[in-house]
Design an enzyme around this catalytic site. Structure first.
Site, PDB file in Angstrom:
ATOM      1  N   TYR A  56       0.824  -1.214   0.000  1.00 34.72           N
ATOM      2  CA  TYR A  56       0.000   0.000   0.000  1.00 34.72           C
ATOM      3  C   TYR A  56       0.856   1.260   0.000  1.00 34.72           C
ATOM      4  CZ  TYR A  56      -3.855  -3.096   1.490  1.00 34.72           C
ATOM      5  OH  TYR A  56      -4.793  -4.089   1.602  1.00 34.72           O
ATOM      6  N   HIS A 112       0.219 -11.736   2.154  1.00 31.97           N
ATOM      7  CA  HIS A 112      -0.821 -11.034   1.408  1.00 31.97           C
ATOM      8  C   HIS A 112      -1.525 -11.921   0.386  1.00 31.97           C
ATOM      9  CE1 HIS A 112      -1.805  -6.571   0.340  1.00 31.97           C
ATOM     10  NE2 HIS A 112      -2.874  -7.331   0.268  1.00 31.97           N
TER      11      HIS A 112
END
Length: 263
Positions: A56, A112
């Site tokens: 991110y 992730h």
């Protein structure tokens, strides 16, 4: 973990100890001042669970917002995630995340995505990070139950959390019960992306409680004991998403919303 703000929401117990607030604040696609301001607004509104990730590129802003909020570190549950491309540099990547966040440890570190297969070797490094106290809990994201089981068989350690895309339209009772049977907390992301907030069922339930369809969707997650991490950069929506502690859904309402997956 405590919540001193009005409308406190329950937390999900993590296998092995600790608890994870059922409502968190997502930060995907937010960077720079936008991310910082949104996280400050969320913390001021009473959120005590922040979700970020290496990919991110906003961990520094999340960490700075947490420090500037004046809220005690131990009152806020912080999650970050390792991208699969960094599987060979897991320890270095976690160190970079901790440095950016300004923390000695994260409350939850997730893989992730599966890094090609289940990533049994990578999972061993996650277990080592938890044992070293650099991650208080460890888990995965976007894993199937079969992949979760492969990690357990390989290491004897089951992920404490699995974060997946989840919404009424994606409700799957077998997936939900499968996680519960394994003592894995199910965490849902993108609660609105796959939801028609104009659906008659959601609108009717919302009207019965004097709330919005979006608030009903979030409360539906909580009623199921599924962690949910809505994201918004709009202060009014951030606050509205937090204000779901003042009402509950009936069993019939939950069942009707569950049925949207078959609609």
């Amino acid at each position: 973990m405590t919540d001193a703000v009005p409308g406190a929401l329950p937390a999900a117990a993590l296998d092995g100890g600790g608890a994870m607030p059922l409502l968190g604040f997502g930060t995907w696609q937010m960077t720079g001042a936008t991310c910082y301001d949104a996280v400050r607004t969320a913390l001021d509104a009473g959120y005590r669970h922040l979700d970020t990730a290496t990919m991110y590129r906003n961990e520094a802003e999340v960490g700075r917002a947490l420090r500037d909020s004046g809220i005690d570190r131990d009152e806020v549950f912080v999650t970050t995630k390792l991208p699969p491309r960094e599987a060979g540099r897991a320890e270095r990547t976690l160190s970079a995340s901790l440095d950016a966040l300004g923390l000695d440890a994260v409350d939850l570190w997730l893989v992730h995505w599966p890094p090609g297969g289940a990533g049994e070797g990578l999972w061993e490094r996650f277990v080592a990070a938890r044992e070293a106290g650099r991650a208080r809990a460890i888990g995965v994201s976007n894993y199937s139950l079969d992949q979760v089981d492969r990690l357990t068989r390989a290491t004897g350690v089951t992920p404490q959390v699995n974060q997946v895309s989840w919404a009424p339209a994606r409700y799957d009772a077998a997936v939900e019960s499968g996680h519960r049977e394994r003592s894995v907390v199910l965490e849902g992301y993108s609660p609105f992306k796959n939801t028609d907030l104009g659906d008659p069922v959601l609108r009717e339930v919302a009207g019965a409680h004097g709330v919005t369809p979006a608030q009903v969707v979030l409360r539906w997650h909580v009623e199921h004991g599924v962690v949910v991490i809505p994201k918004s950069a709009t202060p009014e929506r951030i606050r509205a998403n937090r204000e779901i502690g003042s009402f509950s859904l009936t069993g019939d309402e939950v069942a009707r919303i569950d049925g949207l997956a078959r609609g």
